[in-house]
Design an enzyme around this catalytic site. Structure first.
Site, mmCIF file in Angstrom:
data_model
loop_
_atom_site.group_PDB
_atom_site.id
_atom_site.type_symbol
_atom_site.label_atom_id
_atom_site.label_comp_id
_atom_site.label_asym_id
_atom_site.label_seq_id
_atom_site.Cartn_x
_atom_site.Cartn_y
_atom_site.Cartn_z
ATOM 1 N N SER A 34 -3.026 -4.291 1.648
ATOM 2 C CA SER A 34 -4.298 -4.473 2.700
ATOM 3 C C SER A 34 -3.604 -4.270 3.955
ATOM 4 C CB SER A 34 -4.728 -5.888 2.465
ATOM 5 O OG SER A 34 -3.536 -6.805 2.611
ATOM 6 N N ASP A 84 5.230 0.358 5.463
ATOM 7 C CA ASP A 84 4.564 -0.268 4.268
ATOM 8 C C ASP A 84 4.493 -1.721 4.666
ATOM 9 O OD1 ASP A 84 3.693 -0.928 1.590
ATOM 10 O OD2 ASP A 84 5.494 0.144 0.669
ATOM 11 N N GLU A 106 7.238 3.027 -3.871
ATOM 12 C CA GLU A 106 7.320 2.670 -2.445
ATOM 13 C C GLU A 106 8.731 2.601 -2.267
ATOM 14 O OE1 GLU A 106 3.443 -0.438 -1.979
ATOM 15 O OE2 GLU A 106 5.424 -1.271 -2.909
#
Ligand code: 5RP
Length: 222
Positions: A34, A84, A106
């Protein structure tokens, strides 16, 4: 995802600050979650011409819908920057990531970037890392990998979890974290483990923490 009100505001504040690091012509890795959704909007508003690589199909879809230029990772060997979110940030810079089940990609993207920047709201810094620590395991031999992981500590398949973007199973280590370096080594040593969600400080250049309207800027790696 706690994206309303004050927390959502902090995510958008750090997202704006991180978007300001993108310079024309850069290749930039985009995380998942988010906070990264706020980053995508901030990048569009800033309008810097850059090339992006996404860590998940979800981020890729969002970025393409916003008309950001997204390329497959493919043959790219380095990124100028990767940005990130994180689930937990320890005072010494260790991270727990993988709440969104994308921590393997990631980690690869973070390791590929000259500068890995983490953006979080003020609920993410913690005094001490705590479970759960996400783990991706191969679905091939999944039950046997889970049995071996039990020798490290309690591990449970994440309930209702969709597979990772690469088809791996997502589980969570639920024991005490203690020394993260030790736990990271123990988890990674189990055959069948693809990657765990502990990210060491040496991988992280900056952590930007949103606090109200302000950004607390922590530099981690030299
Ligand atoms: C996904 C991640 C995310 O960065 C982490 O879960 C934080 O997500 P959010 O920004 O939604 O709080 O590691 O695998």
């Amino acid at each position: 995802m706690g994206d309303q009100g004050a927390v959502g505001h902090e995510k958008s504040v750090v997202a704006r600050a991180a978007a300001g690091l993108v310079e024309p012509g850069m290749t930039v890795g985009l995380g998942t979650g988010s906070t990264v959704a706020h980053l995508l909007s901030a990048l569009v508003r800033r309008g810097t011409p850059a090339t992006y690589v996404a860590t998940s199909p979800h981020t890729e879809e969002q970025a393409r819908a916003l008309r950001l230029r997204v390329l497959p990772f493919g043959t790219i060997e380095r990124f100028d920057l990767a940005i990130d979110g994180a689930d937990q940030v320890a005072p010494d810079g260790w991270l727990v990531k993988g709440g969104g089940a994308a921590h393997t990609r990631e980690k690869v993207v973070a390791a590929t970037a000259d500068r890995f920047v983490v953006i979080v709201d003020s609920t993410k810094p913690v005094a001490v890392l705590a479970p759960p620590v996400p783990i991706e395991i191969l679905s091939f031999g999944g039950a046997s990998t889970l049995r071996r992981l039990a020798a490290v500590g309690p591990v449970r398949l994440r309930s209702g979890a969709v597979p990772s973007p690469d088809g791996g199973l997502i589980c969570d280590y639920l024991g005490a974290v203690g020394d993260p370096e030790r736990l990271a080594a123990a988890l990674q040593s189990v055959p069948g483990v693809v990657a765990h969600g502990l990210f060491p400080p040496r991988m992280v250049a900056d952590v930007l923490v949103g606090r109200g309207d302000e950004v607390e800027w922590r530099r981690t790696a030299p």
